[in-house]
Design a protein around this motif. Sequence first.
Motif, PDB file in Angstrom:
ATOM      1  N   PRO A  30       0.817  -1.230   0.000  1.00 44.02           N
ATOM      2  CA  PRO A  30       0.000   0.000   0.000  1.00 44.02           C
ATOM      3  C   PRO A  30       0.846   1.272   0.000  1.00 44.02           C
ATOM      4  O   PRO A  30       1.825   1.390   0.739  1.00 44.02           O
ATOM      5  CB  PRO A  30      -0.823  -0.106   1.280  1.00 44.02           C
ATOM      6  CG  PRO A  30      -0.226  -1.197   2.086  1.00 44.02           C
ATOM      7  CD  PRO A  30       0.640  -2.028   1.199  1.00 44.02           C
ATOM      8  N   LEU A  31       0.439   2.225  -0.822  1.00 41.38           N
ATOM      9  CA  LEU A  31       1.147   3.492  -0.961  1.00 41.38           C
ATOM     10  C   LEU A  31       1.236   4.238   0.367  1.00 41.38           C
ATOM     11  O   LEU A  31       2.281   4.794   0.698  1.00 41.38           O
ATOM     12  CB  LEU A  31       0.464   4.356  -2.016  1.00 41.38           C
ATOM     13  CG  LEU A  31       1.058   5.737  -2.280  1.00 41.38           C
ATOM     14  CD1 LEU A  31       2.490   5.605  -2.790  1.00 41.38           C
ATOM     15  CD2 LEU A  31       0.209   6.501  -3.277  1.00 41.38           C
ATOM     16  N   TRP A  32       0.173   4.221   1.151  1.00 37.27           N
ATOM     17  CA  TRP A  32       0.151   4.985   2.397  1.00 37.27           C
ATOM     18  C   TRP A  32       1.135   4.444   3.436  1.00 37.27           C
ATOM     19  O   TRP A  32       1.502   5.141   4.373  1.00 37.27           O
ATOM     20  CB  TRP A  32      -1.260   5.063   2.970  1.00 37.27           C
ATOM     21  CG  TRP A  32      -1.815   3.737   3.412  1.00 37.27           C
ATOM     22  CD1 TRP A  32      -2.487   2.830   2.649  1.00 37.27           C
ATOM     23  CD2 TRP A  32      -1.731   3.174   4.715  1.00 37.27           C
ATOM     24  NE1 TRP A  32      -2.831   1.731   3.393  1.00 37.27           N
ATOM     25  CE2 TRP A  32      -2.381   1.922   4.680  1.00 37.27           C
ATOM     26  CE3 TRP A  32      -1.181   3.592   5.922  1.00 37.27           C
ATOM     27  CZ2 TRP A  32      -2.489   1.089   5.780  1.00 37.27           C
ATOM     28  CZ3 TRP A  32      -1.290   2.768   7.023  1.00 37.27           C
ATOM     29  CH2 TRP A  32      -1.935   1.532   6.950  1.00 37.27           C
ATOM     30  N   VAL A  33       1.606   3.225   3.269  1.00 32.79           N
ATOM     31  CA  VAL A  33       2.548   2.618   4.221  1.00 32.79           C
ATOM     32  C   VAL A  33       3.993   2.775   3.759  1.00 32.79           C
ATOM     33  O   VAL A  33       4.922   2.647   4.550  1.00 32.79           O
ATOM     34  CB  VAL A  33       2.213   1.122   4.421  1.00 32.79           C
ATOM     35  CG1 VAL A  33       3.166   0.454   5.378  1.00 32.79           C
ATOM     36  CG2 VAL A  33       0.790   0.946   4.900  1.00 32.79           C
ATOM     37  N   MET A  34       4.191   3.100   2.486  1.00 33.69           N
ATOM     38  CA  MET A  34       5.536   3.106   1.919  1.00 33.69           C
ATOM     39  C   MET A  34       6.499   4.031   2.679  1.00 33.69           C
ATOM     40  O   MET A  34       7.585   3.603   3.086  1.00 33.69           O
ATOM     41  CB  MET A  34       5.508   3.507   0.445  1.00 33.69           C
ATOM     42  CG  MET A  34       6.878   3.467  -0.210  1.00 33.69           C
ATOM     43  SD  MET A  34       6.875   3.997  -1.928  1.00 33.69           S
ATOM     44  CE  MET A  34       6.719   5.757  -1.744  1.00 33.69           C
ATOM     45  N   LEU A  35       6.149   5.293   2.859  1.00 25.98           N
ATOM     46  CA  LEU A  35       7.080   6.232   3.517  1.00 25.98           C
ATOM     47  C   LEU A  35       7.371   5.865   4.970  1.00 25.98           C
ATOM     48  O   LEU A  35       8.543   5.869   5.377  1.00 25.98           O
ATOM     49  CB  LEU A  35       6.572   7.663   3.388  1.00 25.98           C
ATOM     50  CG  LEU A  35       6.671   8.246   1.973  1.00 25.98           C
ATOM     51  CD1 LEU A  35       6.115   9.664   1.931  1.00 25.98           C
ATOM     52  CD2 LEU A  35       8.082   8.209   1.439  1.00 25.98           C
ATOM     53  N   PRO A  36       6.374   5.509   5.789  1.00 25.75           N
ATOM     54  CA  PRO A  36       6.711   5.071   7.150  1.00 25.75           C
ATOM     55  C   PRO A  36       7.573   3.813   7.155  1.00 25.75           C
ATOM     56  O   PRO A  36       8.456   3.653   8.005  1.00 25.75           O
ATOM     57  CB  PRO A  36       5.348   4.809   7.808  1.00 25.75           C
ATOM     58  CG  PRO A  36       4.359   5.561   7.004  1.00 25.75           C
ATOM     59  CD  PRO A  36       4.918   5.642   5.611  1.00 25.75           C
ATOM     60  N   TYR A  37       7.339   2.928   6.218  1.00 25.93           N
ATOM     61  CA  TYR A  37       8.122   1.699   6.126  1.00 25.93           C
ATOM     62  C   TYR A  37       9.577   2.013   5.799  1.00 25.93           C
ATOM     63  O   TYR A  37      10.506   1.492   6.421  1.00 25.93           O
ATOM     64  CB  TYR A  37       7.517   0.814   5.035  1.00 25.93           C
ATOM     65  CG  TYR A  37       7.549  -0.662   5.337  1.00 25.93           C
ATOM     66  CD1 TYR A  37       6.565  -1.252   6.113  1.00 25.93           C
ATOM     67  CD2 TYR A  37       8.557  -1.463   4.813  1.00 25.93           C
ATOM     68  CE1 TYR A  37       6.586  -2.609   6.368  1.00 25.93           C
ATOM     69  CE2 TYR A  37       8.580  -2.816   5.067  1.00 25.93           C
ATOM     70  CZ  TYR A  37       7.591  -3.387   5.842  1.00 25.93           C
ATOM     71  OH  TYR A  37       7.631  -4.728   6.088  1.00 25.93           O
ATOM     72  N   ILE A  38       9.789   2.899   4.814  1.00 28.48           N
ATOM     73  CA  ILE A  38      11.148   3.294   4.444  1.00 28.48           C
ATOM     74  C   ILE A  38      11.822   4.022   5.602  1.00 28.48           C
ATOM     75  O   ILE A  38      13.008   3.799   5.884  1.00 28.48           O
ATOM     76  CB  ILE A  38      11.135   4.144   3.157  1.00 28.48           C
ATOM     77  CG1 ILE A  38      10.738   3.274   1.963  1.00 28.48           C
ATOM     78  CG2 ILE A  38      12.499   4.796   2.908  1.00 28.48           C
ATOM     79  CD1 ILE A  38      10.499   4.038   0.677  1.00 28.48           C
ATOM     80  N   ALA A  39      11.071   4.861   6.313  1.00 33.44           N
ATOM     81  CA  ALA A  39      11.625   5.557   7.482  1.00 33.44           C
ATOM     82  C   ALA A  39      12.064   4.544   8.540  1.00 33.44           C
ATOM     83  O   ALA A  39      13.140   4.685   9.139  1.00 33.44           O
ATOM     84  CB  ALA A  39      10.605   6.535   8.049  1.00 33.44           C
TER      85      ALA A  39
END
Length: 191
Positions: A30-39
């Motif tokens: 999911p797109l909405w999880v991508m940035l927190p996951y990368i962080a």
Amino acid sequence: MVMIYTVGHISGAHFNPAVTITLTVLRRFPLWVMLPYIAAQLLGSILASATLAGILDVTPKDYFGTVPVGSNGQSLMMEIIITFLLMFVICGVTTDKRAVNELGGMAVGMTILLNVLVAGPVSGASMNPARSLGPAIVKHNYQGIWVYILGPIIGALLGAGVYSLTRYTDKPLHEIAKSSSFLKKMSRNSP
């Protein structure tokens, strides 16, 4: 490999921003999880690097990050190629429902091992932007860092793209090759 088997059922078993970005592009993450996951991946790398730097007396000569051994261009090409191979295998064993998923961690782990053996002397065989950024941030060594951000992302996108082209059907092999005499012979000889 151990971490894939240990937390794969919790996290999706990818610790690599290039894989996260690629799975998001493929709409398998999911797109909405991508940035927190990368962080979280980057934070994990920074904390692990800080732990190593705190425990060991790491001199510049003993830097545990990745820097190009040859030219930036050589390392970039190597990172693209080995991450391509890694992502191709990841797609084969995790995104294709026809695969034997129980062996996925072993296939990915062996791919990483072989990539390190081949590319380690040239580029350090990062295949993972977080793996390179964590030590760079902790030890303030940014030599060629762009290689380890751009190369794995390009390689992962290409690897997934090529795998998607080769996966032309969702049918299992025995249905695709029904007319094959080899498969008919093998099925008659099996107990």
